[in-house]
Every structure is written in C-alpha cells, then in structure tokens.
Scaffold this motif. Sequence first.
Motif, short mmCIF file in Angstrom:
data_model
loop_
_atom_site.label_atom_id
_atom_site.label_comp_id
_atom_site.label_asym_id
_atom_site.label_seq_id
_atom_site.Cartn_x
_atom_site.Cartn_y
_atom_site.Cartn_z
N PRO A 179 0.84 -1.21 0.00
CA PRO A 179 0.00 0.00 0.00
C PRO A 179 0.87 1.26 0.00
N SER A 180 0.29 2.32 -0.47
CA SER A 180 1.03 3.59 -0.51
C SER A 180 1.11 4.21 0.87
N LEU A 181 2.17 4.97 1.09
CA LEU A 181 2.41 5.65 2.35
C LEU A 181 2.52 7.15 2.11
N PRO A 182 2.38 7.94 3.17
CA PRO A 182 2.61 9.39 3.01
C PRO A 182 4.03 9.66 2.52
N LYS A 183 4.21 10.82 1.95
CA LYS A 183 5.51 11.16 1.37
C LYS A 183 6.54 11.55 2.42
N SER A 184 6.09 11.87 3.61
CA SER A 184 7.05 12.31 4.63
C SER A 184 6.67 11.75 5.99
#
Length: 459
Positions: free
Chosen positions: A229-234
Amino acid sequence: MRMFLKVVGFALGMAVAPVAGRAETLADALVQAYKTSNLLDQNQAVLRAADEDAAIAMANLRPVWNFVARGGWRQFDQNIASFGPSVTTSSSSSLELTAQVVLWAGGRGKLAIEAARAQVLSARAGLLNVEQQVLLQAVSAFVNVRLQQEIVALRESNVRVITQELRAAKDRFDVGEVTQTDVALAEAALAASNANLAAAQGQLMIARERYKAVTGAYPGKLASLPKTPSLPKSLEAAKAVAERGHPLVVQAQHQVTAADLNAKIAATGFVPQLSGSVDLNQDTNSGVASAGVGLQLSQTLYAGGRNAASYRKALAGKDAAQAGLLQSVVQVSETVGQAWAQLMVAQASIEAGRQQVTAAQRAFDGVREEAKLGARTTLDVLNAEQDLLSARASRLEAEANRYVGVYQVLASMGLLTADHLNLGLPSFDPEAYYNAVKSAPAHSAQGKALDRILEKIAD
C-alpha cells in the motif's frame, strides 16, 4: 451415457482444478486471520458488554416495578382454666404491587447514559487497534513463511554446490593436484552446509506453526507478494495522520470524555433526589384493596466524607485521563517515527544487499576459475561460496523487512484495518448490537432480534 459422464466429469475437473491449485494470497491470509482470530472475538464480546452498560444506564431512568405476594397460616393454643384447652387457626394472604422512579437527581441519569456511550466509543477504538494487531501478525506470518522457504532453497542450493566442490576436490586429489586436506575441508563444509539446511528447515517449520496460529490453517502454496500500500511522502505527514486518528488516541479521547462525565456524576451526590412511587395492595382475607401515590425528597446530610472523597477521586481520574491522552499522542508519534526509521533502514539494506550479492557473485566466479588453474585453494572457493550465500540471505531478509515495514508504518498510523485495505469481507459492525440494546429491551421480539445479531456476529 458413459461418454456423457466422462465429458461432464472432465468439465467439472477443469472447473475445479484451478480453484484447488490456486495459490494462497496475502489477502487470503488477512481474511482468514480476521475471521478466525480469538483475540478479535474476545474484544468484540468486551464491546458488547460495554454496549450493555449503556442499556443499564438507560434502564436506570425508568420505573422499577416490584410485586410481593404474601401468605401465611398460624395456630393458637390457649389453655383456659375454666373451659379447658382451646385451639384456633387463622390464615392470611395479600398481594402488593409497587412502582418507583427517580424524578430528579441533578441530571445523574442522563450523565450516566452519556458516560456509558463514551465508554462504548472507547471500546470500539480499542477493538480497532486489536484488529490492526491481528492483521499485522498475518502479514508478518505470510512474509516470514515465504522468506524461510527461500532461505531453505538457498541452503539446498548451497548443499548441491558444495557437493560438487567435494567431488571436484576428490577428482583433483586422485590426480595429485590437491592434498587430503583440501578434501577434508570440502567434507567439513558439506557437513556444515547440511547442518545449516536442517536449521533452515526448522525455522520454516516454526514459521508454518506461526502461520497456523494466526490464520487457523497451515500454509499451502503461497502466491507472490502483492504491491505494498502507498504511504505518506514524509514522516511528518504520517505522524499527523496518527496523532489525529490512531485508535489509541481516539480511545484516550473518549476516556477523557467519560472521566469528565464521571466527575459531573460524582458532583450530583451533593444534591437532593426526588422520587415518585405508586402502590396497589389487595388483602384477600378482608377483601380490602388500597392504592396510593407518593413523593420522596431525600438528601444525604453527612456520610463521613464519602461523597467529597468520591468527587475528588473523580476529579483525579479526569486529570489522569487527560494526561493519558497526551501520553498516547506522544507514544503514537514515537511509534510512527520508529516504524519509519526501520523502513528506511530496510530500504537502504536492500540496495546495499544487491551490490553485495553482485560483488560476491563476481568474487565466487573468479575464485572458482582461479582454483581450476591452481591459483586458489579449495578453502578459498568454499569461503567465497559462503560469502555469496550470506549476501543472498541478507538481501532476502532485507526485502522481507521492508515489506513488513510498510505495514508496520500503516499500523502505527492507525490505517491497518480491513476497511482501509479493502479486503472485501463483511467486517464487524459495532453499531448493530449497540442499536439493538441501547434502549434496554427486555424480551420477546427484541430478544429474538438480539439473537439474530449475535448469530450474525458469530458467523
């Protein structure tokens, strides 16, 4: 007819074969873990108990009806001097029906309902956090089984390579190119490789047992890992999500609300209470019936300081809950930071591992060719082989750690749930049971509805 049955049997076999041979996916493991988790069942029952506390608070606002039926028989034996002994008997019976209700108590009843509702919401958040733990365990178990299978394959390949090296050493010894020492070194390396293979197979068995404990069944053929799954960029964005909506933070927020309401409830101990009553009485012997209504205003004037102590205790509980909320935010933020750091380490280890494998492979190929020319010893070849094996195993472990690390970050953010992962299963509905009991139903139709809800939850 036989031909028809053969055709039908072949068609059914073709239809069933792909299903039977279908590899288990990570989504399958997550669904099974969700469905078979005893931990989830336990905490769902805890939530239902909290729902019933809300029903009890509602019931406390309603009249309490009681009836008392009395019956008795008595014998009297009097010794009268002038007339001799005399025995008389009498019987009595009566029926009394009473109803009592608290008309006013400083708002204690409504406050109790609101406090119970806050505890229900707190229990729901706690259940959601347990759900995250169950799903994270499933991810870890699935990935670990695949990792151990790959490690076993590496060890088996290592045994085959060293076996070939032992044969080559013996052949070279037969023609006088190497000494018996080289052969002994190869034999020792093969024994060590077999021991390492046995250890890897043992780790695979342990991983399979863990998989069964988490999902309810041993793993079959496992499919390749899907895209993470995708995660936040920071890291800051991840922390913001966690501090705002992690189940532990939400749970602590509702606990603060409940503690505040409990302090208000404790304060009502200093105000009077107004109650109303109705009673109906029937004496079956005399045939006299009576009915009455009444009001009662009561207040505790002195209880040895108990009410004041209860109020101070409630205020302390409120302060403790507020401090617990702040600490929950701190802990959640720390957990996100740790999970993020571990993920970054795993990603860096993967890249380093790739370079290490490439270099170790070149070194092994070069040493083996040089050994054929007599420029390297058997020990050099065996050491190069072990270096290559260690590099490959380290890369596999780093890739597994990175994959699980993504889900650990999701869990630390409070997003590792069945809904967020779109598992496509009928997840537990916390509102269903609450809506069925919040009005404190007693029996009959309401009881049957509760039975249906419980059966649905059990499924």
